[in-house]
Design an enzyme around this catalytic site. Structure first.
Site, mmCIF file in Angstrom:
data_model
loop_
_atom_site.group_PDB
_atom_site.id
_atom_site.type_symbol
_atom_site.label_atom_id
_atom_site.label_comp_id
_atom_site.label_asym_id
_atom_site.label_seq_id
_atom_site.Cartn_x
_atom_site.Cartn_y
_atom_site.Cartn_z
ATOM 1 N N LYS A 171 19.932 -3.570 -72.403
ATOM 2 C CA LYS A 171 20.167 -3.045 -70.969
ATOM 3 C C LYS A 171 21.867 -3.809 -70.551
ATOM 4 O O LYS A 171 22.312 -4.550 -71.209
ATOM 5 C CB LYS A 171 19.311 -4.198 -69.947
ATOM 6 C CG LYS A 171 19.367 -3.549 -68.555
ATOM 7 C CD LYS A 171 18.142 -2.361 -68.398
ATOM 8 C CE LYS A 171 18.282 -1.687 -67.010
ATOM 9 N NZ LYS A 171 17.157 -0.790 -66.792
ATOM 10 N N ASP A 191 20.593 3.001 -63.956
ATOM 11 C CA ASP A 191 19.602 2.387 -63.327
ATOM 12 C C ASP A 191 19.900 2.192 -62.086
ATOM 13 O O ASP A 191 20.761 3.223 -61.386
ATOM 14 C CB ASP A 191 19.377 1.139 -63.994
ATOM 15 C CG ASP A 191 18.349 0.119 -63.904
ATOM 16 O OD1 ASP A 191 17.337 0.233 -64.067
ATOM 17 O OD2 ASP A 191 18.630 -0.889 -62.886
HETATM 18 P P1 NDP Z 1 18.576 3.853 -57.200
HETATM 19 O O1 NDP Z 1 20.012 2.979 -57.311
HETATM 20 O O2 NDP Z 1 18.624 5.190 -57.382
HETATM 21 O O3 NDP Z 1 17.708 3.288 -55.869
HETATM 22 C C1 NDP Z 1 17.540 2.057 -55.620
HETATM 23 C C2 NDP Z 1 16.729 1.843 -54.503
HETATM 24 O O4 NDP Z 1 16.110 0.603 -54.273
HETATM 25 C C3 NDP Z 1 17.449 2.090 -53.312
HETATM 26 O O5 NDP Z 1 16.552 2.702 -52.186
HETATM 27 C C4 NDP Z 1 18.068 0.826 -52.926
HETATM 28 O O6 NDP Z 1 18.609 0.551 -51.393
HETATM 29 C C5 NDP Z 1 16.778 -0.063 -53.252
HETATM 30 N N1 NDP Z 1 17.112 -1.556 -53.633
HETATM 31 C C6 NDP Z 1 18.116 -1.655 -54.623
HETATM 32 N N2 NDP Z 1 18.208 -3.145 -54.575
HETATM 33 C C7 NDP Z 1 17.592 -3.565 -53.579
HETATM 34 C C8 NDP Z 1 17.112 -4.798 -53.078
HETATM 35 N N3 NDP Z 1 17.501 -5.863 -53.684
HETATM 36 N N4 NDP Z 1 16.233 -5.106 -51.938
HETATM 37 C C9 NDP Z 1 15.532 -4.070 -51.680
HETATM 38 N N5 NDP Z 1 15.767 -2.866 -51.817
HETATM 39 C C10 NDP Z 1 16.776 -2.586 -52.855
HETATM 40 O O7 NDP Z 1 17.865 2.993 -58.589
HETATM 41 P P2 NDP Z 1 16.704 3.624 -59.458
HETATM 42 O O8 NDP Z 1 15.747 4.193 -58.447
HETATM 43 O O9 NDP Z 1 17.120 4.091 -60.573
HETATM 44 O O10 NDP Z 1 15.791 2.090 -59.648
HETATM 45 C C11 NDP Z 1 14.965 1.621 -58.951
HETATM 46 C C12 NDP Z 1 14.145 0.966 -59.939
HETATM 47 O O11 NDP Z 1 13.287 1.311 -60.920
HETATM 48 C C13 NDP Z 1 14.848 -0.441 -60.474
HETATM 49 O O12 NDP Z 1 13.714 -1.701 -60.573
HETATM 50 C C14 NDP Z 1 14.966 0.113 -62.015
HETATM 51 O O13 NDP Z 1 15.159 -0.754 -62.885
HETATM 52 C C15 NDP Z 1 13.900 0.910 -62.094
HETATM 53 N N6 NDP Z 1 13.638 1.909 -63.088
HETATM 54 C C16 NDP Z 1 14.583 2.869 -62.958
HETATM 55 C C17 NDP Z 1 14.475 4.106 -64.144
HETATM 56 C C18 NDP Z 1 15.489 4.989 -63.944
HETATM 57 O O14 NDP Z 1 15.332 5.907 -64.790
HETATM 58 N N7 NDP Z 1 16.359 5.397 -62.953
HETATM 59 C C19 NDP Z 1 13.627 3.737 -65.438
HETATM 60 C C20 NDP Z 1 12.714 2.496 -64.960
HETATM 61 C C21 NDP Z 1 12.863 1.753 -64.192
HETATM 62 P P3 NDP Z 1 20.092 0.340 -51.252
HETATM 63 O O15 NDP Z 1 20.310 1.811 -51.094
HETATM 64 O O16 NDP Z 1 19.644 -0.239 -49.735
HETATM 65 O O17 NDP Z 1 20.463 -0.566 -52.029
#
Ligand code: NDP
Length: 457
Positions: free
Chosen positions: A136, A176
C-alpha cells in the site's frame, strides 16, 4: 473442561505476548495495531492448534513489512509556491506474488494508516485466489481544491521517486481514496517516460491504454455480490431491502448502482461533510447526477438536495441512525463506532458488507458478532477491486482485453470463492458463520504455506 480452560489460558497469554511485542515495536501506530489485533485474535488460536505453523514465528514475520519506502515529494502550485509532501510505499509481503495494493492521497495519510492497509491487503489478496502479494502507499497530499495541472505536477513528482521501486513483476500499485482514473493516468504517463517501457505497472488504467472493463465498478459490485452471498445462506435476497451506503466516491457509487440494479433501495450517501437521506431511493438517474457531481464537478454531496429537494441533508453526521436492512460503509476506516453499531442493530439492520477498509471499530465488530448478524469484514467483501486489478494484470500480460461480461463473471466467481473460504474456516458448531475468523484464517493459511516453503527470507 479442565483441558479446555488450560488451552484458553495458553492462547490468551500467547496473544498478550504477541500484542505486547507489536505495540512496543510500533508505539505510535494505533490503526496498524488495531488491524493486527483483529487478525491475531482469530489466527493465534488456529496456529496453536496446528503443528505445522506453531513455533515458526509466521505472524511475527508477517507484521514486519519486507520494506518501507518514504520519500520527499516537492512540487510547485499554481501560485508558484514550492510545496513539500511526503510519499510512502509499504511493501508488506511478496510471499505469493508481486506486491499489490492501492495508493491513497489524503491529508490524514501516515505510516500507521498505510501499514494497516498493507497488512489487510496481504490477507485480502490471498483470499482472491490470484497470485498477488500485499502493499500500500500514498501521500499526505490533499487533492481537494487543486487544479488539474497541480494534480499532474504532484503525480509526476511522486512517480519521479516511486518508479525506481515498482514494476509489473515487482510491485503494482492501483487507486484508493483520492486516487482515481485521472491520477492513475498521470502516474502511468510519468512511469512510461522514465522507464521507456509500456507495461502493466499500475492497475485502474484507462480502457484505451491497458485498463480492464469492470475495474472501476469492481469494488462496489463485489461488495454487493458478497452481501448477496451472505443473504443466500439464509434463503434470502437483496431485492426489496433498504440499504445505507456511506461515502460517495468510487466504491460507494458502484455499490449503489449494483444494489439498485438488483432491486434494493439505497437511501443514503455521504462525504466527509455530512450525509443525504432520500426516502424514495437513489435510482439510476439520481446516481448519474451524483457521479457527475463527484467525478467531474468534484463538488460536495449536499448539492444533492438542491437537485432533489425531497431529500434531506445532515451536516457533520454519518448515516447509521437511519432505519435499514443492510449497511455498506464505503468511505473510510473507523466510521462505525460502538454506539452507531448498537443503533444499527436496534433499528433492525442484519447485514453489514464493508466496502471500505476497517470501517468498523473493534467494539462495533464485536457487537455485530455478538448479535450474530451477517457481518463481512472489508478484507473479504471489498476484495473484488483488487481481484479485478489481478484480472487487469493478466490481460496486460496476455495483451488481450476480455469482454465486460467475462470480467463480471470472473468477479462473481471470485466473490463466491471468497465466501466459500470464509465458510470453510469460519462456520461454528451452531451454524453461525464468523466471517472475520474465516477470512483471517483462509488468508493466513495461503500466505503461511508459501512462507514455510520459501524458508526464512
Ligand atoms: P474515493 O476517494 O473515491 O471516495 C472516498 C469517499 O469517502 C468520499 O466520499 C470521501 O468524502 C469519503 N471519505 C474519505 N475520507 C473520509 C473521512 N475521513 N471521513 C468521512 N468520509 C471520508 O475512495 P474510494 O471509494 O476508492 O475508497 C473508499 C474506501 O474503500 C476506502 O476505505 C478504501 O480503502 C476502500 N477500498 C477502495 C478500493 C478501490 O478499488 N477504490 C478497493 C478496496 C477498498 P470526501 O470527498 O469528503 O473526502
Amino acid at each position: 473442561m479442565e483441558l479446555e480452560a488450560k488451552e484458553s489460558e495458553i492462547t490468551k497469554s500467547e496473544f498478550v505476548k504477541f500484542m505486547d511485542l507489536v505495540k512496543n515495536r510500533n508505539p505510535h501506530e494505533p490503526e496498524f495495531i488495531q488491524a493486527v489485533e483483529e487478525v491475531a485474535e482469530t489466527v493465534i488460536p488456529f496456529i496453536l492448534k496446528n503443528k505445522i505453523y506453531n513455533g515458526k514465528q509466521i505472524l511475527t514475520r508477517m507484521v514486519e513489512p519486507e520494506r518501507i519506502l518514504m520519500f520527499r515529494v516537492p512540487w510547485i502550485n499554481d501560485a508558484g509556491k514550492i510545496i513539500v509532501n511526503r510519499g510512502y510505499r509499504i511493501e508488506m509481503s511478496s510471499a505469493i506474488g508481486p506486491y499489490k495494493g492501492g495508493l491513497r492521497f489524503h491529508p490524514t495519510v501516515n505510516l500507521s494508516i498505510l501499514k494497516f492497509l498493507a497488512f489487510e491487503q496481504v490477507f485480502k489478496n490471498a483470499l482472491t485466489t490470484l497470485p498477488m502479494g500485499g502493499g500500500k502507499g500514498g501521500s499526505d497530499f490533499n487533492p481537494k481544491g487543486k487544479s488539474d495541472v497541480e494534480i499532474m505536477r504532484f503525480c509526476q513528482s511522486f512517480m519521479g521517486e516511486l518508479f525506481r521501486h515498482i514494476g509489473h513483476n515487482t510491485d503494482v500499485p492501483a487507486g484508493d481514496i483520492g486516487v482515481g482514473g485521472r491520477e492513475i493516468g498521470y502516474l502511468f504517463g510519468m512511469y512510461k517516460k522514465l522507464r521507456n517501457e509500456f507495461t502493466g505497472v499500475l492497475t485502474g488504467k484507462g480502457l484505451s491504454w491497458g485498463g480492464s472493463l469492470i475495474r472501476p465498478e469492481a469494488t462496489g459490485y463485489g461488495t454487493v455480490y458478497f452481501a448477496q452471498g451472505m443473504l443466500e445462506t439464509k434463503g434470502d435476497t437483496i431485492k426489496g431491502k433498504t440499504v445505507l451506503i456511506s461515502g460517495s466516491g468510487n466504491v460507494a457509487q458502484y455499490a449503489c448502482e449494483k444494489a439498485t440494479q438488483l432491486g434494493a433501495k439505497v437511501v443514503t450517501l455521504s462525504d466527509s461533510s455530512g450525509y443525504i437521506y432520500d426516502e424514495e431511493g437513489i435510482d439510476a438517474d439520481k446516481l448519474a447526477f451524483v457521479m457527475d457531481l463527484k467525478n467531474n464537478k468534484r463538488d460536495r454531496i449536499k448539492e444533492y438536495i438542491h437537485k432533489y429537494p425531497k431529500a434531506k441533508y445532515f451536516e457533520g453526521e454519518r448515516p447509521w441512525g437511519v432505519v435499514c436492512d443492510i449497511a455498506m460503509p464505503c468511505a473510510t476506516q473507523n466510521e462505525i463506532d460502538q454506539e452507531e453499531a448498537s443503533l444499527l442493530l436496534s433499528n433492525g439492520c442484519f447485514v453489514i458488507s464493508e466496502g471500505a477498509n476497517m470501517p468498523s471499530t473493534p467494539e462495533a465488530v464485536h457487537a455485530f458478532q455478538a448479535a450474530k448478524i451477517l457481518y463481512a469484514p472489508g478484507k473479504a467483501s471489498n476484495a473484488g477491486g483488487v481481484a479485478t486489478s489481478g484480472l487487469e494484470m493478466s490481460q496486460n500480460s496476455l495483451r488481450i482485453n476480455w469482454a465486460r461480461e467475462e470480467v463480471d463473471q470472473r468477479l462473481k466467481k471470485i466473490m463466491s470463492d471468497i465466501h466459500d473460504s470464509c465458510i470453510k474456516y469460519g462456520k461454528r458448531d451452531d451454524g453461525y458463520i464468523d466471517y472475520v475468523r474465516g477470512a483471517n484464517i483462509a488468508g493466513f493459511v495461503k500466505v503461511a504455506d508459501a512462507m514455510l516453503a520459501q524458508g526464512v527470507v
